[in-house]
Motif scaffolding. Structure first.
Motif, short mmCIF file in Angstrom:
data_model
loop_
_atom_site.label_atom_id
_atom_site.label_comp_id
_atom_site.label_asym_id
_atom_site.label_seq_id
_atom_site.Cartn_x
_atom_site.Cartn_y
_atom_site.Cartn_z
N VAL A 167 0.87 -1.18 0.00
CA VAL A 167 0.00 0.00 0.00
C VAL A 167 0.91 1.23 0.00
O VAL A 167 1.49 1.59 1.02
CB VAL A 167 -0.94 0.02 1.21
N LEU A 218 -7.04 -0.56 -4.10
CA LEU A 218 -5.96 -0.98 -4.99
C LEU A 218 -6.17 -2.40 -5.51
O LEU A 218 -5.34 -2.92 -6.27
CB LEU A 218 -4.62 -0.87 -4.25
N VAL A 245 -3.72 7.07 -3.01
CA VAL A 245 -4.18 5.72 -3.35
C VAL A 245 -4.88 5.74 -4.71
O VAL A 245 -4.67 4.87 -5.55
CB VAL A 245 -5.13 5.17 -2.26
N LYS A 246 -5.74 6.74 -4.93
CA LYS A 246 -6.44 6.86 -6.21
C LYS A 246 -5.45 7.04 -7.36
O LYS A 246 -5.62 6.47 -8.44
CB LYS A 246 -7.43 8.03 -6.17
N GLU A 292 -2.34 5.99 -7.41
CA GLU A 292 -1.64 4.71 -7.58
C GLU A 292 -2.55 3.71 -8.30
O GLU A 292 -2.08 2.93 -9.14
CB GLU A 292 -1.25 4.15 -6.20
N LYS A 293 -3.83 3.72 -7.98
CA LYS A 293 -4.77 2.83 -8.65
C LYS A 293 -4.80 3.11 -10.15
O LYS A 293 -4.83 2.19 -10.97
CB LYS A 293 -6.17 3.03 -8.05
N ARG A 322 -1.75 1.66 -11.83
CA ARG A 322 -1.71 0.20 -11.90
C ARG A 322 -2.62 -0.36 -13.00
O ARG A 322 -2.53 -1.53 -13.33
CB ARG A 322 -2.14 -0.41 -10.55
#
Length: 240
Positions: free
Chosen positions: A5, A75, A232-233, A235-236, A239
């Motif tokens: 994370v 994620l 996080v958004k 990184e999502k 990915r």
């Protein structure tokens, strides 16, 4: 295999599994340490390579707070459940009392660690309190030596993150203890100085909001949570 994370690897365990692993480490030769990062600490780790290395170098990394759980789910790599450090510590102490293990308490303001020790010993009669020291020290060596001399099996290191993780990574072996746990402000709770959020707030993932209502001065630290979710958004998106 750990769940990544934002650069911090979390062990995917239930609370029962985490406590069992803590017990195993406690009864294994050598020094081991536990980190319990929340979103705020994950953000610190994003900014500091040294902090990230110390947290990821822990033998057990537990998600402290609903934010990390939500982030992992976003994620696409969900964690089983949140394992707050204070609850992990309580369960671990219960097991330690059954085995007659000894605990050293390090951190908080003068007098708090001693109070926490008295209350823990009263609640868990089989627990041995090896010693206590506040978190207001300038040099590590005297504290490390005091812990070593105490013969403690386990040390609760409550110096705040990432200071406590860096301290454990650097000094764990020299303390002679088999397990060190970085637990932030837990000594204040164990001492009865700070009250945990009622079950309703914790069950609904709002413990952070309860603490903010009680301590408005925490607003600066709490702003790390929305920043964490933004990252996080991002990184999502990367990915995909």
């Amino acid at each position: 295999m750990r769940i990544n994370v934002l650069g911090v690897g979390f062990d995917n365990l239930t609370m029962a599994e985490a406590v069992a692993e803590g017990q195993r480490l406690l009864n294994t030769a050598g020094a081991h340490y536990v980190a319990t990062p929340n979103p705020e600490i994950v953000e610190v780790c994003r900014e500091s390579e040294e902090a990230r290395a110390a947290v990821n170098g822990a033998d057990l990394v537990l998600p402290d707070g609903i934010g990390v759980i939500k982030g992992a789910a976003m994620l696409g790599t969900p964690l089983k459940e949140k394992t707050p450090g204070i609850e992990f510590a309580g369960h671990l102490v219960e097991k330690m009392a059954e085995e007659g293990k000894s605990l050293y308490l390090l951190g908080a303001k003068p007098g708090v660690a001693e109070e926490a020790g008295e209350r823990l010993r009263a609640k868990y009669p089989g627990l041995k309190i090896a010693g206590a020291h506040d978190g207001y020290f300038q040099e590590d060596a005297p504290v490390v030596e005091a812990i070593r001399q105490s013969g403690a099996d386990c040390v609760f290191v409550c110096l705040g993150a990432p200071k406590q993780e860096l301290w454990m990574a650097k000094n764990g072996e020299a303390t002679g203890a088999h397990l060190l746990c970085g637990l932030g402000g837990s000594l204040d709770v164990f001492a009865g100085r700070v009250e945990r959020a009622p079950e309703f707030w914790s069950r609904h993932g709002l413990e952070w909001f309860y603490r903010l209502c009680k301590e408005p001065s925490r607003i600066g630290r709490m702003m790390k949570l929305p920043l964490f979710l933004v990252h996080v958004k991002q990184e999502k998106g990367r990915r995909k």
